[in-house]
Design an enzyme around this catalytic site. Structure first.
Site, PDB file in Angstrom:
ATOM      1  N   HIS A 188     -14.356  -7.926   3.504  1.00 26.90           N
ATOM      2  CA  HIS A 188     -14.721  -7.264   2.251  1.00 26.90           C
ATOM      3  C   HIS A 188     -14.334  -5.795   2.197  1.00 26.90           C
ATOM      4  O   HIS A 188     -14.107  -5.256   1.123  1.00 26.90           O
ATOM      5  CB  HIS A 188     -16.177  -7.548   1.895  1.00 26.90           C
ATOM      6  CG  HIS A 188     -16.314  -8.924   1.324  1.00 26.90           C
ATOM      7  ND1 HIS A 188     -16.571 -10.018   2.117  1.00 26.90           N
ATOM      8  CD2 HIS A 188     -16.107  -9.378   0.081  1.00 26.90           C
ATOM      9  CE1 HIS A 188     -16.537 -11.090   1.357  1.00 26.90           C
ATOM     10  NE2 HIS A 188     -16.270 -10.743   0.114  1.00 26.90           N
ATOM     11  N   GLU A 430     -13.896 -23.877  -2.567  1.00 28.37           N
ATOM     12  CA  GLU A 430     -13.671 -23.141  -1.317  1.00 28.37           C
ATOM     13  C   GLU A 430     -14.189 -23.921  -0.120  1.00 28.37           C
ATOM     14  O   GLU A 430     -14.173 -23.450   1.002  1.00 28.37           O
ATOM     15  CB  GLU A 430     -14.281 -21.738  -1.384  1.00 28.37           C
ATOM     16  CG  GLU A 430     -15.691 -21.678  -1.914  1.00 28.37           C
ATOM     17  CD  GLU A 430     -16.170 -20.249  -2.213  1.00 28.37           C
ATOM     18  OE1 GLU A 430     -15.571 -19.279  -1.723  1.00 28.37           O
ATOM     19  OE2 GLU A 430     -17.180 -20.122  -2.934  1.00 28.37           O
ATOM     20  N   ASP A 454     -12.162 -18.513   1.693  1.00 22.60           N
ATOM     21  CA  ASP A 454     -13.062 -19.405   2.417  1.00 22.60           C
ATOM     22  C   ASP A 454     -12.435 -20.771   2.654  1.00 22.60           C
ATOM     23  O   ASP A 454     -12.634 -21.371   3.704  1.00 22.60           O
ATOM     24  CB  ASP A 454     -14.386 -19.559   1.661  1.00 22.60           C
ATOM     25  CG  ASP A 454     -15.298 -18.360   1.915  1.00 22.60           C
ATOM     26  OD1 ASP A 454     -15.402 -17.943   3.080  1.00 22.60           O
ATOM     27  OD2 ASP A 454     -15.877 -17.841   0.949  1.00 22.60           O
ATOM     28  N   CYS A 501      -8.654 -17.602  -7.030  1.00 20.92           N
ATOM     29  CA  CYS A 501      -9.122 -16.222  -6.939  1.00 20.92           C
ATOM     30  C   CYS A 501      -9.183 -15.725  -5.507  1.00 20.92           C
ATOM     31  O   CYS A 501      -9.645 -14.629  -5.238  1.00 20.92           O
ATOM     32  CB  CYS A 501     -10.477 -16.064  -7.624  1.00 20.92           C
ATOM     33  SG  CYS A 501     -11.743 -17.112  -6.904  1.00 20.92           S
TER      34      CYS A 501
END
Ligand code: PEP
Ligand code: MG
Length: 570
Positions: A188, A430, A454, A501
């Site tokens: 992140h 995911e 993921d 995404c």
């Protein structure tokens, strides 16, 4: 010295090193005669720490908003709490010891007490006291304590790792780039770096050891390289590379207001991933055709309590209004993994990425979930809202989440609140189980958005945060391509759309493949949109589609990459 790492956010930064690390705070315990003077020294260190925290809080509030500033309010409360401060002063006076020793002994007592409590919230307070104590200790010892929010000269931040809240404190005006020992392209901190548009190289393994404070350093976020104490020639070369990159950005900018069309006139949608309403400006500036992923968990992070319905409503409304009639896909709370909420009393887990997170948590804690759903529904009349649920592993989870949404919609309607009637409801794909039975899901959802960050970690069983296994993080692996293809085909068979995404959607090798597989919507960091639009303009969708079967039956990711490089001159 040149060090290889993972290119996490593009661009070139050349500046002095700013080390973001806790300094050496060791000291000797001493007997003191003049305890008054020692208490005075303590009080002075407390005062300086308070002033610093006030400044940081103000700074964070202005540049990042109230939520980010709240953590510092908590720290200020601790510094002003007589129940903590008086015992430290008494310790000096009663035991004739120096301020450093008294501070450590007394705060340790409180920290141990809080840590032993059977309540995550109180355990987190222990962490806060620890944080604040370090700051006061640094002032007692007269050593520098890093305050990233207060940086006021051009620097490159060098750190072991950056938490999302560290990253959120960085001021773009002065922080020209950052580089870390650990982390990968989809950690992140890397994602935040891209939304802040700061060049970054992560996963260097050794940069903290290799660079000293004030060394000159170059961060090459294009090729994933860091150079410590470069020669004059190297500085010149990289200044040229920086200038070339700026020129390249001007060329990309020419497509800012154009639709995204391939060489054979096929339109796809290029939209952006955002973390806060402030990121929308970057989406608009980079010619985004919408928001494909709004990661709402940042609304919940760096705080001491859950955000209220009104607070959330304002954030969602702001994003929707800023985007006008363009689509905005909001993902409901995806907490867990590396995104923690300190104030939720959740047990520690052996495998947090496989644990009680995202939709799993929301379905059990529907008190939290309903607040978010209501805020979203209320905001829906201000733009073109689509809602998606993260980490869906079974149809039953989707049905339950959707039922809660419809229930809250009914509640609002009967309260006389306006709610849009055209909200598409989709899911993130995911988890491999969902990708495999996408056909069954496609009958019930309005859209899919493939979360490859993921999906790859779960398919390859390789932790996305762990650079030791980053070689297994293979977006072009035929297993991944087959799953992605399965999802797109399933969507189209039911007349639904499929987007992506995860970071793969903005990758220049993946883009031709995804175009050929028929992906409808590509959601990426705002800064990747214009390069992607430029690339797609020169690609024929039909040509790419003709390679589909061949690509899906290849043996390795390398083979796929090699093939695409040849076909697309990369
Ligand atoms: C993903 O998993 O691909 C994704 C987009 O979500 P996040 O990176 O927030 O987990
Ligand atoms: Mg995810």
């Amino acid at each position: 010295m040149s060090i290889k790492g993972i290119a996490a956010s593009s661009g070139i930064a050349i500046a002095k090193v700013y080390k973001l690390a806790t300094p050496d705070l060791s000291f000797d315990k001493k007997k003191v005669e003049n305890t008054e003077a020692e208490v005075e020294r303590l009080n002075k260190a407390l005062e300086i720490s308070k002033k610093e925290l006030e400044q940081i809080k103000e700074h964070a509030r202005k540049s990042l908003g109230d939520e980010h500033a709240e953590i510092f309010s908590a720290h200020l409360l601790i510094l002003g709490d007589p129940e903590l401060i008086n015992p430290i002063q008494d310790n000096i006076k009663n035991n004739n010891i120096n301020a450093e020793a008294a501070l450590e002994e007394t705060t340790n007592m409180f920290i141990d007490m809080f840590k032993a409590m059977d309540n995550e919230y109180m355990r987190e307070r222990a962490a806060d006291i620890q944080d604040v104590t370090k700051r006061v200790m640094a002032h007692l010892l007269n050593v520098d304590f890093p305050n990233p929010a207060l940086i006021n000269e051009e620097v490159v931040v060098v750190a072991e790792d950056l938490t999302p809240s560290d990253t959120a404190q960085l001021n773009k005006q002065f922080v020209k780039g950052f580089t870390t020992n650990i982390g990968g392209r989809t950690s992140h901190s890397a994602i935040m770096a891209r939304s802040l548009e700061i060049p970054a190289v992560v996963g260097t393994k050794t940069i903290v050891e290799d660079a000293k404070k004030d060394d000159l350093i170059i961060v090459d976020g294009i090729d994933g390289e860091v150079i410590v104490n470069p020669s004059d020639d190297q500085v010149e070369t990289y200044k040229q590379k920086q200038a070339d990159f700026e020129k390249q950005k001007e060329v990309w900018a020419q497509l800012k207001d154009e639709p995204t069309v391939s060489a054979d006139d096929q339109h796809v949608e290029l939209v952006a991933n955002i973390g806060t309403p402030d990121d929308v400006a970057g989406v608009v500036n980079n010619g985004g055709e919408g928001v494909g992923l709004y990661r709402t968990e940042f609304l919940y992070m760096g705080k001491t309590e859950l955000p209220s319905e009104d607070e959330q409503f304002e954030a969602y409304k702001s994003v929707l209004e800023q985007m006008g009639d363009k689509p905005v896909v909001v993902r409901t709370l995806d907490i867990g993994g590396d995104k923690e909420l300190n104030y939720l009393d959740l047990p520690d887990e052996m495998n947090p990425f496989l644990g009680f997170r995202a939709i799993r948590l929301c379905l059990e804690r529907d008190d939290i979930f309903r607040v978010q759903l209501r805020a979203l529904l209320r905001a829906s009349v201000y733009g073109n809202l689509k809602i998606m649920f993260p980490m869906i592993a079974t149809l039953d989870e989707f049905r339950q989440a959707k039922a809660l949404l419809l229930e809250e919609k009914d509640n609002l309607t009967s309260e006389g609140v306006d709610v849009s009637d055209n909200i598409e409801v989709g899911i993130m794909v995911e988890i491999p189980s969902t990708a495999v039975i996408a056909r069954q899901f496609a009958k019930e959802v309005d859209f899919f958005s493939i979360g490859t960050n993921d999906l790859i970690q779960y398919t390859m069983a390789a932790d996305r945060m762990n650079e030791r296994v980053s070689y297994l993080y293979q977006p072009y692996h035929p297993a991944i391509l087959n799953l992605v293809n399965n999802v797109i085909e399933a969507a189209h068979a039911e007349g639904k759309w499929a987007g992506m995404c995860g970071e793969m959607a903005g990758d220049s090798i993946a883009i031709p493949i995804l175009l050929g597989l028929g992906l409808d919507e590509f959601s990426m960091s705002a800064t990747s949109i214009l390069p992607a639009r430029t690339q797609i303009k020169d690609l024929s969708k039909q040509d790419m589609a003709s390679f589909k079967e061949q690509l899906l039956s290849m043996d390795t990711a390398d083979e796929v990459e090699q093939f695409i490089r040849e076909k697309t001159n990369q």
